[in-house]
Design an enzyme around this catalytic site. Structure first.
Site, short mmCIF file in Angstrom:
data_model
loop_
_atom_site.label_atom_id
_atom_site.label_comp_id
_atom_site.label_asym_id
_atom_site.label_seq_id
_atom_site.Cartn_x
_atom_site.Cartn_y
_atom_site.Cartn_z
N THR A 1 0.83 -1.21 0.00
CA THR A 1 0.00 0.00 0.00
C THR A 1 0.86 1.26 0.00
OG1 THR A 1 -1.60 -1.23 1.30
CG2 THR A 1 -1.91 1.15 1.19
N VAL A 2 1.84 1.33 0.92
CA VAL A 2 2.65 2.54 1.04
C VAL A 2 3.60 2.68 -0.15
CG1 VAL A 2 4.34 3.78 2.45
CG2 VAL A 2 2.47 2.53 3.56
N LYS B 1 9.10 1.11 11.84
CA LYS B 1 9.28 1.41 13.27
C LYS B 1 9.89 0.26 14.04
CE LYS B 1 4.42 0.36 13.40
NZ LYS B 1 4.22 0.34 11.94
N GLU C 1 10.79 9.55 8.95
CA GLU C 1 9.60 10.30 9.38
C GLU C 1 8.35 9.43 9.43
OE1 GLU C 1 8.05 12.62 11.19
OE2 GLU C 1 9.38 14.08 10.22
N GLY D 1 -10.57 -2.63 7.83
CA GLY D 1 -9.14 -2.62 7.52
C GLY D 1 -8.31 -1.78 8.45
N GLU E 1 -5.68 -5.58 12.13
CA GLU E 1 -5.24 -6.82 11.51
C GLU E 1 -6.15 -7.98 11.95
OE1 GLU E 1 -2.36 -6.92 9.64
OE2 GLU E 1 -1.77 -4.85 10.02
N LYS F 1 6.96 2.89 18.55
CA LYS F 1 7.03 4.30 18.14
C LYS F 1 7.53 5.16 19.30
CE LYS F 1 3.26 3.53 14.87
NZ LYS F 1 1.79 3.47 14.79
#
Lengths: 437, 437
Positions: free
Chosen positions: A14-15, A107, A131, A189, A192, A207
């Site tokens: 997706t990313v 992360k 970032e 979605g 998970e 994080k």
């Protein structure tokens, strides 16, 4: 115009697909802003045939990200594979060792191996930007690493997991149970199939460990985080919180104390009138308190392909704007050798207010026994609410206590004492209160 | 370690003295973060003898900032004099022309001469940083100029003036009049003796004009801003807003519309449940909506010596981290020659919801007349509240209308019509409503 910046993207989920699409759509604007073009010259993904809404035919395809990291003709390696070990770790390390800048959204990788990777980047004088690894599209890393130069951070806290915030928001807004909200989050979605990592706070902890390092100049200590998830939060807690002027959020909190650094992730009562209490649904937020600047709050989308891609592209653009040989400050704000060892403040010396919800038998002397246990442990009370228990109004009572500032040890001892007294029907619920503006 | 970065500070008022103090107190930490020392090697101020809580005896003193800008042995000129013309403008231009980086907190200077100064910085390949010029300690310039690379902004809005937000917050919290709150703000140092510039929105407009340029890639157009201050906001408005689920804030808003860019500063109704509605007192906040990232909100201290110094020092640190010859992206996000001319969307085509408060004579047919005027102008109403007027309950009524989306022209015509009808006791109050999450 300078030569194009050549990037290699490992991972076209997706990313990764969003990053490739946005780089293509905004190539002219990015070139104007950066003074050079940004070109995707290599990619690696499991499936080369899937339609990702972007033409990647000009890029060199690699089946192995490690091969891409080592051998592709690129300036920047963009790691969007995920996972703290395996291909992600190996390929990022290989890219750094080969002298290629790295941009990652990972992360878990940074929480586990961030210091080692930062050292590799420093050794080569190159950039490791991340970032997107914390709070998605919110520029909290840039803010802490660059904008807050010279500030000493006293506390940082945030809503860092959209799944948990979505569940808590719906529980409050619609009076639904945790289980029902989780099912909806999974259907939409936002969670998970195995939601443990999100709802038990591990994702928030990863994080937080990165933010802690940036905030306090310490080596990352992802295992030294006190962890409590949201799965035992009930409607009774949410309603009682509301009556008392609080809202429940899963926060990651890191505080400088006289005993060291306190890192904790737990359901937290924040005042309903605070800004962070208005952060609803999958939105994330981070609040930073420093000596010079004061209190800063950033809120925005913490996940999703495009929001995460925005952060990745910001990182890439920073590299595009830099000249060869330029180093944009150390990875965790100061050189690795200058990072302090992490000194953990133990949770039992935590100091703060507490919300305590007790379900007790409705009989003479119960309330006196509770009050005595509080007094024995020198806990003073800000408010007390007592009413008939919803489930068994005839025989049981709900007692809700809000304490003034006290310690974790005192609260644990008081609650253990109340349990020993034999008046409790059910497990007590203890939720920490966090001061927030 | 690289050679020290030598800075010259022009202006040692509240902010200048804070910058000097923090640079001295945090010199070791800043050197660690930047890889080199930051040294105040020159200063200019009217009074060289005043105690500013920091030892500046090692710095070269100049009585004339222009002399400092031209002749001091410095790498960075830090302009903290203020004012859009005179010494501030002359010395900043002289510093840029002499090839020295500039850091400034001067919003008026940038609003008036920003493009010209940006061109001078570009010509020399040096940096002009101005984080402190907008929203004090909030890193909104860095966020827009760097973190949001590749994003197309659709709307930006914010609380950019602490004086106005302090007054509105106290009016609501304590039921006080505008005049009483203004007096208190003056007594506490939150407002100037002549508060016009703050309360009539000019200060907000200066800051907005800079954000607009960054957001939309346009040349600064500080004179093309629709301006309304807060001096005519009354308790009646604040109470009515509260009853309808709104809170009144002075916002600066810039929106991309099909007619061009709309820039406006006016009292605005925002939903009480929105994050920006929780921004109280002198705190500032900026919300940015883009195509890729989505909605981001930053809030924090918008003024004050230390908060502003934090932003100035962040700007200096960015220069310290950069290598000689490095250019950190263009001043307004894109090169001056690529800045679009500003195309103004006229206020009368503004589209949005409106709050309209009318004080009318209590007689037959008034309400029908109002309703007819609304209908004639195709304004549909979301809610209508009518009650006896507080001051003259026997003979007057207050009518509050909240419209669905309509246009400024329609509202102005409807209100003019109602006035023509002769039922009005007093001037109508019209406050625009802004969508906010």
């Amino acid at each position: 115009m300078a030569e194009a910046l050549r990037i290699g993207i490992a991972g076209l989920g997706t990313v990764g697909a969003s990053v490739a699409r946005v780089l293509a759509q905004k190539s002219a604007e990015l070139a104007r802003q950066c003074g050079r073009e940004i070109v995707v010259s290599a990619v690696s993904a499991r499936d080369a045939t899937r339609d990702r809404g972007v033409d990647l035919s000009a890029a060199q395809w690699f089946s192995d990200p490690l091969d891409l990291a080592k051998n592709a003709d690129i300036d920047v390696f963009v790691e969007l594979i995920g996972g703290e070990e395996g291909p992600a770790r190996e390929s990022v390390m290989a890219a750094l060792q080969a002298g290629r800048h790295v941009v990652t959204a990972n992360k878990a990788l940074l929480a586990r191996h961030g210091v080692e990777l930062a050292q590799a980047a420093e050794d080569k004088g190159i950039l490791l930007n991340y970032e997107a690894a914390v709070a998605g599209g919110i520029p909290v890393i840039k803010t802490m690493r660059e904008a807050m130069a010279g500030n000493t951070v006293n506390r940082i806290f945030g809503i860092l997991n959209g799944t948990c915030n979505y569940i808590l928001t719906r529980m409050e807004a619609e009076g639904l149970s945790f289980e029902d909200c989780l099912k909806d989050a999974q259907r939409l979605g936002y969670a998970e199939a195995d939601p443990t990592f999100d709802i038990e706070g591990n994702d928030t902890a990863h994080k937080l460990s990165i933010l802690t390092s940036l905030a306090f100049g310490t080596r990352i200590a992802a295992d030294d985080i006190y962890l409590e998830g949201i799965s035992n939060i009930t409607q009774a807690d949410i309603r009682a919180a509301g009556e008392l002027g609080y809202r429940i959020k899963l926060l990651g909190v890191a505080v400088r104390t006289e005993n060291g650094i306190e890192q904790r992730v737990h359901p937290t009562m924040v005042p309903t009138s605070s800004v962070i209490a208005q952060v609803h649904g999958v939105t994330n937020a981070v609040a930073i308190e420093t000596d010079i600047l004061g209190e800063l709050l950033l809120s925005g989308p913490g996940a999703g392909g495009n929001a995460t891609a925005s952060a990745v592209i910001g990182d890439i653009a920073d590299i595009a704007k830099s000249q060869p040989g330029f180093q944009h400050g150390p990875v965790f704000g100061r050189p690795v050798k200058e990072l302090h060892p992490y000194q953990k403040a133990r949770m039992r010396v935590h100091s703060g207010g507490y919300f305590i919800r007790l379900t007790v038998h409705d009989r003479v002397g119960v309330f006196a026994a509770i009050a005595n246990r509080m007094a024995q442990n020198e806990i003073s009370l800000e408010s007390i609410v007592q009413h008939a228990n919803g489930a068994n109004p005839e025989t049981q009572k709900t007692v809700i206590l809000v304490t003034h500032e006290t310690t974790e040890t005192a609260v644990r001892q008081a609650v253990a004492g109340i349990m020993d007294d034999g008046h409790m029907v059910d497990k007590p619920q203890v939720i920490r209160i966090e001061r927030a503006g």
